[in-house]
Design an enzyme around this catalytic site. Structure first.
Site, PDB file in Angstrom:
ATOM      1  N   LYS A 262      19.724   1.257 -16.722  1.00 33.31           N
ATOM      2  CA  LYS A 262      19.106   1.309 -15.433  1.00 33.31           C
ATOM      3  C   LYS A 262      20.199   2.012 -14.371  1.00 33.31           C
ATOM      4  CE  LYS A 262      17.343  -3.461 -16.567  1.00 33.31           C
ATOM      5  NZ  LYS A 262      18.313  -3.844 -17.343  1.00 33.31           N
TER       6      LYS A 262
ATOM      7  N   ASN B 158      15.168 -16.141 -31.443  1.00 33.28           N
ATOM      8  CA  ASN B 158      14.337 -15.368 -30.350  1.00 33.28           C
ATOM      9  C   ASN B 158      13.461 -14.250 -31.056  1.00 33.28           C
ATOM     10  OD1 ASN B 158      15.514 -17.080 -28.537  1.00 33.28           O
ATOM     11  ND2 ASN B 158      16.884 -15.400 -27.715  1.00 33.28           N
TER      12      ASN B 158
ATOM     13  N   THR C 123      22.742 -17.394 -33.964  1.00 30.54           N
ATOM     14  CA  THR C 123      21.540 -17.927 -34.451  1.00 30.54           C
ATOM     15  C   THR C 123      20.482 -17.889 -33.709  1.00 30.54           C
ATOM     16  OG1 THR C 123      22.526 -19.970 -33.888  1.00 30.54           O
ATOM     17  CG2 THR C 123      22.824 -19.333 -36.207  1.00 30.54           C
TER      18      THR C 123
ATOM     19  N   GLY D 290      14.518 -18.505 -18.269  1.00 24.58           N
ATOM     20  CA  GLY D 290      14.948 -18.698 -16.783  1.00 24.58           C
ATOM     21  C   GLY D 290      16.572 -19.111 -17.190  1.00 24.58           C
ATOM     22  N   PRO D 291      17.381 -18.343 -16.336  1.00 24.18           N
ATOM     23  CA  PRO D 291      18.903 -18.115 -17.059  1.00 24.18           C
ATOM     24  C   PRO D 291      19.143 -19.711 -16.835  1.00 24.18           C
ATOM     25  CG  PRO D 291      18.593 -16.601 -15.347  1.00 24.18           C
ATOM     26  CD  PRO D 291      17.304 -17.297 -15.147  1.00 24.18           C
TER      27      PRO D 291
ATOM     28  N   ASN E 266      12.160  -5.048 -10.191  1.00 23.46           N
ATOM     29  CA  ASN E 266      12.249  -5.767  -9.206  1.00 23.46           C
ATOM     30  C   ASN E 266      11.372  -5.109  -7.918  1.00 23.46           C
ATOM     31  OD1 ASN E 266      14.193  -7.655 -10.018  1.00 23.46           O
ATOM     32  ND2 ASN E 266      15.484  -6.027 -10.279  1.00 23.46           N
TER      33      ASN E 266
ATOM     34  N   HIS F 243      16.883  -0.017 -11.050  1.00 20.81           N
ATOM     35  CA  HIS F 243      17.098  -1.391 -11.250  1.00 20.81           C
ATOM     36  C   HIS F 243      16.561  -2.203 -10.072  1.00 20.81           C
ATOM     37  CE1 HIS F 243      20.662  -4.124 -13.294  1.00 20.81           C
ATOM     38  NE2 HIS F 243      19.694  -4.870 -12.670  1.00 20.81           N
TER      39      HIS F 243
ATOM     40  N   TYR G 130      25.932  -4.198 -15.552  1.00 23.86           N
ATOM     41  CA  TYR G 130      26.289  -5.303 -16.413  1.00 23.86           C
ATOM     42  C   TYR G 130      27.895  -5.331 -16.789  1.00 23.86           C
ATOM     43  CZ  TYR G 130      21.334  -5.989 -16.520  1.00 23.86           C
ATOM     44  OH  TYR G 130      19.993  -6.451 -16.066  1.00 23.86           O
TER      45      TYR G 130
ATOM     46  N   ASP H  72      18.363  -4.143 -23.828  1.00 31.46           N
ATOM     47  CA  ASP H  72      18.186  -3.754 -22.692  1.00 31.46           C
ATOM     48  C   ASP H  72      19.618  -3.903 -21.837  1.00 31.46           C
ATOM     49  OD1 ASP H  72      16.180  -3.710 -20.053  1.00 31.46           O
ATOM     50  OD2 ASP H  72      17.887  -5.111 -19.540  1.00 31.46           O
TER      51      ASP H  72
ATOM     52  N   SER I  20      14.678 -12.575 -17.381  1.00 31.55           N
ATOM     53  CA  SER I  20      14.969 -14.232 -17.387  1.00 31.55           C
ATOM     54  C   SER I  20      14.027 -15.020 -17.811  1.00 31.55           C
ATOM     55  CB  SER I  20      15.379 -14.592 -15.921  1.00 31.55           C
ATOM     56  OG  SER I  20      16.505 -13.657 -15.314  1.00 31.55           O
ATOM     57  N   SER I  21      13.294 -14.613 -18.743  1.00 32.49           N
ATOM     58  CA  SER I  21      11.858 -15.200 -19.212  1.00 32.49           C
ATOM     59  C   SER I  21      12.176 -16.942 -19.764  1.00 32.49           C
ATOM     60  CB  SER I  21      11.361 -14.399 -20.462  1.00 32.49           C
ATOM     61  OG  SER I  21      12.321 -14.004 -21.434  1.00 32.49           O
TER      62      SER I  21
HETATM   63  N1  LIG Z   1      16.177  -6.075 -14.087  1.00 34.73           N
HETATM   64  C1  LIG Z   1      16.590  -7.009 -13.607  1.00 34.73           C
HETATM   65  O1  LIG Z   1      17.164  -6.959 -12.202  1.00 34.73           O
HETATM   66  C2  LIG Z   1      17.405  -7.876 -14.477  1.00 34.73           C
HETATM   67  C3  LIG Z   1      17.818  -9.196 -13.930  1.00 34.73           C
HETATM   68  C4  LIG Z   1      18.230 -10.213 -14.907  1.00 34.73           C
HETATM   69  C5  LIG Z   1      18.194 -10.007 -16.111  1.00 34.73           C
HETATM   70  N2  LIG Z   1      17.788  -8.705 -16.650  1.00 34.73           N
HETATM   71  C6  LIG Z   1      17.577  -8.485 -18.083  1.00 34.73           C
HETATM   72  O2  LIG Z   1      17.006  -9.392 -18.878  1.00 34.73           O
HETATM   73  C7  LIG Z   1      17.762 -10.049 -19.618  1.00 34.73           C
HETATM   74  C8  LIG Z   1      17.396 -11.445 -19.859  1.00 34.73           C
HETATM   75  O3  LIG Z   1      17.519 -12.232 -18.718  1.00 34.73           O
HETATM   76  P1  LIG Z   1      18.567 -13.211 -18.474  1.00 34.73           P
HETATM   77  O4  LIG Z   1      19.953 -13.018 -19.296  1.00 34.73           O
HETATM   78  O5  LIG Z   1      18.804 -13.455 -16.900  1.00 34.73           O
HETATM   79  O6  LIG Z   1      17.679 -14.669 -18.880  1.00 34.73           O
HETATM   80  P2  LIG Z   1      17.235 -15.260 -20.094  1.00 34.73           P
HETATM   81  O7  LIG Z   1      17.505 -14.426 -21.457  1.00 34.73           O
HETATM   82  O8  LIG Z   1      16.162 -15.636 -19.845  1.00 34.73           O
HETATM   83  O9  LIG Z   1      18.155 -16.403 -20.599  1.00 34.73           O
HETATM   84  C9  LIG Z   1      19.595 -16.413 -20.957  1.00 34.73           C
HETATM   85  C10 LIG Z   1      20.036 -17.754 -21.250  1.00 34.73           C
HETATM   86  O10 LIG Z   1      19.447 -18.531 -22.185  1.00 34.73           O
HETATM   87  C11 LIG Z   1      20.228 -18.828 -23.235  1.00 34.73           C
HETATM   88  N3  LIG Z   1      19.413 -18.607 -24.460  1.00 34.73           N
HETATM   89  C12 LIG Z   1      18.957 -17.525 -25.059  1.00 34.73           C
HETATM   90  N4  LIG Z   1      18.188 -17.690 -25.967  1.00 34.73           N
HETATM   91  C13 LIG Z   1      18.005 -19.146 -26.012  1.00 34.73           C
HETATM   92  C14 LIG Z   1      17.112 -19.932 -26.740  1.00 34.73           C
HETATM   93  N5  LIG Z   1      16.420 -19.572 -27.840  1.00 34.73           N
HETATM   94  N6  LIG Z   1      17.535 -21.298 -26.546  1.00 34.73           N
HETATM   95  C15 LIG Z   1      18.313 -21.938 -25.629  1.00 34.73           C
HETATM   96  N7  LIG Z   1      19.043 -20.983 -24.903  1.00 34.73           N
HETATM   97  C16 LIG Z   1      18.826 -19.576 -25.030  1.00 34.73           C
HETATM   98  C17 LIG Z   1      21.596 -17.972 -23.061  1.00 34.73           C
HETATM   99  O11 LIG Z   1      22.745 -18.600 -23.475  1.00 34.73           O
HETATM  100  P3  LIG Z   1      23.589 -18.227 -24.572  1.00 34.73           P
HETATM  101  O12 LIG Z   1      23.979 -16.723 -24.296  1.00 34.73           O
HETATM  102  O13 LIG Z   1      24.689 -19.276 -24.562  1.00 34.73           O
HETATM  103  O14 LIG Z   1      22.789 -18.305 -25.820  1.00 34.73           O
HETATM  104  C18 LIG Z   1      21.464 -17.602 -21.693  1.00 34.73           C
HETATM  105  O15 LIG Z   1      22.258 -18.738 -20.950  1.00 34.73           O
HETATM  106  C19 LIG Z   1      19.110  -9.708 -19.122  1.00 34.73           C
HETATM  107  O16 LIG Z   1      20.268 -10.049 -20.264  1.00 34.73           O
HETATM  108  C20 LIG Z   1      18.942  -8.480 -18.739  1.00 34.73           C
HETATM  109  O17 LIG Z   1      19.395  -7.512 -19.825  1.00 34.73           O
HETATM  110  C21 LIG Z   1      17.314  -7.609 -15.741  1.00 34.73           C
END
Ligand SMILES: NC(=O)c1ccc[n+]([C@@H]2O[C@H](COP(=O)([O-])OP(=O)(O)OC[C@H]3O[C@@H](n4cnc5c(N)ncnc54)[C@H](OP(=O)(O)O)[C@@H]3O)[C@@H](O)[C@H]2O)c1
Length: 316
Positions: A77, A277, A272, A217-218, A166, A110, A48, A43, A214-215
């Site tokens: 997007k 994941n 890892t 939660g960032p 969104n 987006h 980005y 994705d 952000s599944s």
């Molecule tokens: N459509 C939109 O508006 C929109 C908005 C936001 C995001 N997105 C997309 O959704 C993706 C995912 O969302 P996100 O990046 O916001 O949040 P996320 O995937 O929920 O969380 C990412 C955070 O979690 C950590 N992490 C990942 N896997 C882990 C695990 N198994 N255990 C512990 N920590 C873990 C990562 O750190 P490390 O990198 O240090 O591992 C990072 O800090 C984005 O990358 C993007 O492609 C889309």
């Protein structure tokens, strides 16, 4: 495990990988490794600022014959500054050239927010603000114009599927009034602190699959004590459920989504964790566990443009 997209019958993997904030210098290696360990959905987004580097990782895997193009599901997007009809086309062509690809598998709008056009030669990615770096400049493009341009991208073979991100219920219902090609996917923020059950129910009724972003939660937000919450990964309920299954907290949170048919795209720069994941579907939660995790909902939205400008209240 995958979701079959309605119009094309294409399979979208239930677990992919996000690329927001993947550091540019490591991107290519992260993505190459991810494909090597089985990730088949990437994705991305112009916003980005790392599409070129993400593409490098994919191109390396393609050249080495680890995968064929048709084995990887690539989502990108269109950004807010390219909502006018001709600018949607310009955006996808510009992005595809950066990727060195002929098509995207899925192309999403987006945000349902039209901002003043920015020529990519002037600034790329364009971001939220104008040239002064602080003013949000709106543009009067109705969403219908943007969607019709998205449909033409499908006609021209530049993208296979189109969708929205969104978008809340009201707009989703309105798009369906005029859509020749209905949105194939709805990508929204969704995690146990923001379960969005009404939107999930509506999308199910409309037969539009959801991808949760952000599944987990960032994590950066929680480390800052965001709105008094603890990280979901450290929440007692999640930690204890993980222990009961011999899994990690991250896998429990992701499985809470995927077991209900909601796709996830966790982002990590730690190789890892990519493997961890990717393996989140290796067990099942009980119905009681799913319900208990859903009970953590506090309607906590982490990503809301209204915090940049009150005129961007798309979730109001
Ligand atoms: N459509 C939109 O508006 C929109 C908005 C936001 C995001 N997105 C997309 O959704 C993706 C995912 O969302 P996100 O990046 O916001 O949040 P996320 O995937 O929920 O969380 C990412 C955070 O979690 C950590 N992490 C990942 N896997 C882990 C695990 N198994 N255990 C512990 N920590 C873990 C990562 O750190 P490390 O990198 O240090 O591992 C990072 O800090 C984005 O990358 C993007 O492609 C889309």
């Amino acid at each position: 495990m995958s979701i079959v997209l309605k119009r094309t019958g294409q399979k979208m993997p239930l677990v992919g990988m996000g690329t927001w904030k993947l550091p540019n210098a490591e991107c290519a290696d992260n993505i190459y490794h991810a494909i090597k360990v089985g990730v088949r959905l990437i994705d991305a987004a112009s916003d980005y600022g790392n599409e070129k580097e993400v593409a490098e990782g994919i191109q390396r895997a393609l050249k080495e014959g680890i995968v064929k193009r048709e084995d990887i599901f690539i989502t990108s997007k269109v950004w807010n500054t390219n909502h006018a009809h001709d600018h949607v086309k310009e955006a996808v062509k510009y992005q595809l050239a950066q990727w060195g690809l002929d098509y995207f598998d899925l192309y999403l709008v987006h945000f349902p927010i039209a901002l003043k056009y920015v020529d990519p030669a002037h600034r790329y990615p364009a971001g939220w603000f104008g040239d002064d770096g602080k003013t949000v400049e709106l543009q009067n493009t109705p969403f219908q114009e943007t969607w019709q341009a998205m449909e033409e991208l499908v006609d021209e073979g530049l993208v296979k599927n189109i969708g929205v991100s969104n978008v809340a219920g009201t707009l989703l219902l309105d798009i369906l009034r005029y859509a020749r090609i209905p949105p194939q996917v709805l990508q929204v923020e969704l995690h146990p602190y923001l379960t969005q059950q009404a939107l999930v129910n509506l999308a199910k009724q409309l037969d539009i699959p959801i991808t949760a972003y952000s599944s987990l939660g960032p994590q950066g937000y929680f480390e800052m004590g965001f709105k008094g919450t603890v990280s979901l990964l450290q929440h007692d309920l999640i930690v204890n459920t993980a222990k009961a299954h011999g899994k990690t907290p991250g896998q429990v949170i992701l499985r809470w989504s995927t077991q209900r048919g909601i796709a996830v795209i966790p982002k990590t720069s730690v190789d890892t964790l990519t493997i961890e994941n990717q393996a989140c579907n290796s067990f099942d939660l009980t119905e009681e566990e799913i319900n208990a995790i859903s009970g953590l909902n506090i309607n906590l939205r982490l990503n809301d443009p209204v915090e940049l400008d009150p005129r961007l209240g798309i979730f109001a």
